[in-house]
Design a protein around this motif. Structure first.
Motif, PDB file in Angstrom:
ATOM      1  N   MET A  66       1.031  -1.262  -0.077  1.00  0.00           N
ATOM      2  CA  MET A  66       0.298  -0.404  -0.068  1.00  0.00           C
ATOM      3  C   MET A  66       0.630   1.317  -0.071  1.00  0.00           C
ATOM      4  O   MET A  66       1.929   1.386   0.944  1.00  0.00           O
ATOM      5  CB  MET A  66      -0.648   0.158   1.427  1.00  0.00           C
ATOM      6  CG  MET A  66      -2.486   0.908   1.295  1.00  0.00           C
ATOM      7  SD  MET A  66      -3.478   0.758   2.746  1.00  0.00           S
ATOM      8  CE  MET A  66      -4.482   0.407   0.914  1.00  0.00           C
ATOM      9  N   SER A  67       0.388   2.401  -0.780  1.00  0.00           N
ATOM     10  CA  SER A  67       1.184   3.743  -0.895  1.00  0.00           C
ATOM     11  C   SER A  67       1.336   4.452   0.557  1.00  0.00           C
ATOM     12  O   SER A  67       0.365   4.313   0.412  1.00  0.00           O
ATOM     13  CB  SER A  67       1.335   4.524  -2.166  1.00  0.00           C
ATOM     14  OG  SER A  67       1.894   5.797  -2.468  1.00  0.00           O
ATOM     15  N   ASN A  68       2.000   4.961   0.866  1.00  0.00           N
ATOM     16  CA  ASN A  68       1.959   6.360   1.503  1.00  0.00           C
ATOM     17  C   ASN A  68       1.210   7.610   1.140  1.00  0.00           C
ATOM     18  O   ASN A  68       0.722   8.547   1.986  1.00  0.00           O
ATOM     19  CB  ASN A  68       2.700   6.346   1.871  1.00  0.00           C
ATOM     20  CG  ASN A  68       3.980   5.318   2.945  1.00  0.00           C
ATOM     21  OD1 ASN A  68       3.766   4.942   3.805  1.00  0.00           O
ATOM     22  ND2 ASN A  68       5.392   4.927   3.551  1.00  0.00           N
ATOM     23  N   GLU A  69       1.082   7.037  -0.523  1.00  0.00           N
ATOM     24  CA  GLU A  69       0.120   8.724  -1.032  1.00  0.00           C
ATOM     25  C   GLU A  69      -0.842   8.603  -0.102  1.00  0.00           C
ATOM     26  O   GLU A  69      -1.736   6.662  -0.073  1.00  0.00           O
ATOM     27  CB  GLU A  69       0.779   9.066  -2.424  1.00  0.00           C
ATOM     28  CG  GLU A  69       2.270   9.332  -2.242  1.00  0.00           C
ATOM     29  CD  GLU A  69       2.638  10.379  -1.440  1.00  0.00           C
ATOM     30  OE1 GLU A  69       1.671  11.417  -1.795  1.00  0.00           O
ATOM     31  OE2 GLU A  69       3.408  10.782  -1.445  1.00  0.00           O
ATOM     32  N   PRO A  70      -1.810   9.762   0.327  1.00  0.00           N
ATOM     33  CA  PRO A  70      -3.072   9.052  -0.002  1.00  0.00           C
ATOM     34  C   PRO A  70      -4.205   8.694  -1.343  1.00  0.00           C
ATOM     35  O   PRO A  70      -3.728   9.210  -2.467  1.00  0.00           O
ATOM     36  CB  PRO A  70      -3.876  10.742   0.860  1.00  0.00           C
ATOM     37  CG  PRO A  70      -2.908  11.856   0.477  1.00  0.00           C
ATOM     38  CD  PRO A  70      -1.624  11.060  -0.113  1.00  0.00           C
ATOM     39  N   PRO A  71      -5.059   8.660  -1.248  1.00  0.00           N
ATOM     40  CA  PRO A  71      -5.984   8.691  -2.771  1.00  0.00           C
ATOM     41  C   PRO A  71      -6.075   9.795  -3.244  1.00  0.00           C
ATOM     42  O   PRO A  71      -6.191  10.838  -2.971  1.00  0.00           O
ATOM     43  CB  PRO A  71      -7.259   7.308  -2.449  1.00  0.00           C
ATOM     44  CG  PRO A  71      -7.395   7.433  -0.447  1.00  0.00           C
ATOM     45  CD  PRO A  71      -6.071   7.821  -0.240  1.00  0.00           C
ATOM     46  N   THR A  72      -6.417   9.347  -4.704  1.00  0.00           N
ATOM     47  CA  THR A  72      -7.167  10.435  -5.463  1.00  0.00           C
ATOM     48  C   THR A  72      -8.728  10.339  -5.344  1.00  0.00           C
ATOM     49  O   THR A  72      -9.299   8.982  -5.701  1.00  0.00           O
ATOM     50  CB  THR A  72      -6.364  10.066  -6.708  1.00  0.00           C
ATOM     51  OG1 THR A  72      -5.037  10.160  -6.919  1.00  0.00           O
ATOM     52  CG2 THR A  72      -7.059  12.073  -7.658  1.00  0.00           C
ATOM     53  N   PRO A  73      -9.682  11.701  -4.648  1.00  0.00           N
ATOM     54  CA  PRO A  73     -10.973  11.189  -5.610  1.00  0.00           C
ATOM     55  C   PRO A  73     -11.122  11.934  -6.535  1.00  0.00           C
ATOM     56  O   PRO A  73     -10.361  12.124  -7.421  1.00  0.00           O
ATOM     57  CB  PRO A  73     -11.343  12.403  -4.099  1.00  0.00           C
ATOM     58  CG  PRO A  73     -10.001  13.159  -4.498  1.00  0.00           C
ATOM     59  CD  PRO A  73      -8.783  12.912  -4.277  1.00  0.00           C
ATOM     60  N   ASP A  77     -11.913  13.806   4.762  1.00  0.00           N
ATOM     61  CA  ASP A  77     -10.770  13.489   5.798  1.00  0.00           C
ATOM     62  C   ASP A  77     -10.684  13.822   6.885  1.00  0.00           C
ATOM     63  O   ASP A  77      -9.593  13.120   7.727  1.00  0.00           O
ATOM     64  CB  ASP A  77     -10.216  14.437   5.504  1.00  0.00           C
ATOM     65  CG  ASP A  77      -8.466  15.258   5.016  1.00  0.00           C
ATOM     66  OD1 ASP A  77      -7.749  13.660   5.050  1.00  0.00           O
ATOM     67  OD2 ASP A  77      -8.403  16.329   5.790  1.00  0.00           O
ATOM     68  N   ASN A  81      -9.693  -5.637  -7.564  1.00  0.00           N
ATOM     69  CA  ASN A  81      -9.184  -5.830  -8.336  1.00  0.00           C
ATOM     70  C   ASN A  81      -9.237  -5.458  -9.837  1.00  0.00           C
ATOM     71  O   ASN A  81      -9.262  -6.914 -10.527  1.00  0.00           O
ATOM     72  CB  ASN A  81      -7.826  -6.980  -8.268  1.00  0.00           C
ATOM     73  CG  ASN A  81      -6.781  -7.135  -6.976  1.00  0.00           C
ATOM     74  OD1 ASN A  81      -7.144  -5.895  -6.967  1.00  0.00           O
ATOM     75  ND2 ASN A  81      -7.079  -7.601  -6.043  1.00  0.00           N
TER      76      ASN A  81
END
Length: 103
Positions: free
Chosen positions: A1-8, A21, A76
């Motif tokens: 999992m990425s440390n970046e927040p997901p794109t809304p 948030d 997925n």
């Protein structure tokens, strides 16, 4: 999992983004479950009268309450049916089966 927040998603109002948030992970999961159930409810309302329902395809298991509804989750790039119901402040899901490509 990425440390970046997901794109809304595009077009989601800023006030909704700001509210989400501020939520903790448990509340976000609850909101997600509610949003899935609401989407399925609205899809059922839009279904023509006499159209088939996922409930007609399979009997409800004994451990699934009568108030449960069918939701569709995409995981997925695959779609799956889940029974979903509320237990107090918690939304509970139970796997039902894959969504057939011919539906």
């Amino acid at each position: 999992m990425s440390n970046e927040p997901p794109t809304p998603p595009a077009g989601l109002p800023t006030d909704v983004l700001d509210a989400l948030d501020g939520y903790d992970p448990d509340r976000l999961r609850s909101v997600a479950g509610y949003a899935e159930a609401l989407a399925e409810h609205k899809a059922c309302e839009a279904r023509p009268e006499g159209g088939s329902s996922e409930d007609d395809v399979e009997e409800r298991p004994d451990d699934v309450p009568s108030k449960a509804t069918i939701t569709i989750k995409e995981i997925n790039d695959n779609r799956y049916y889940y029974w979903q119901w509320r237990e107090g402040d918690t939304v509970t899901s139970k796997y039902k089966g894959p969504v057939s490509p011919d539906r």
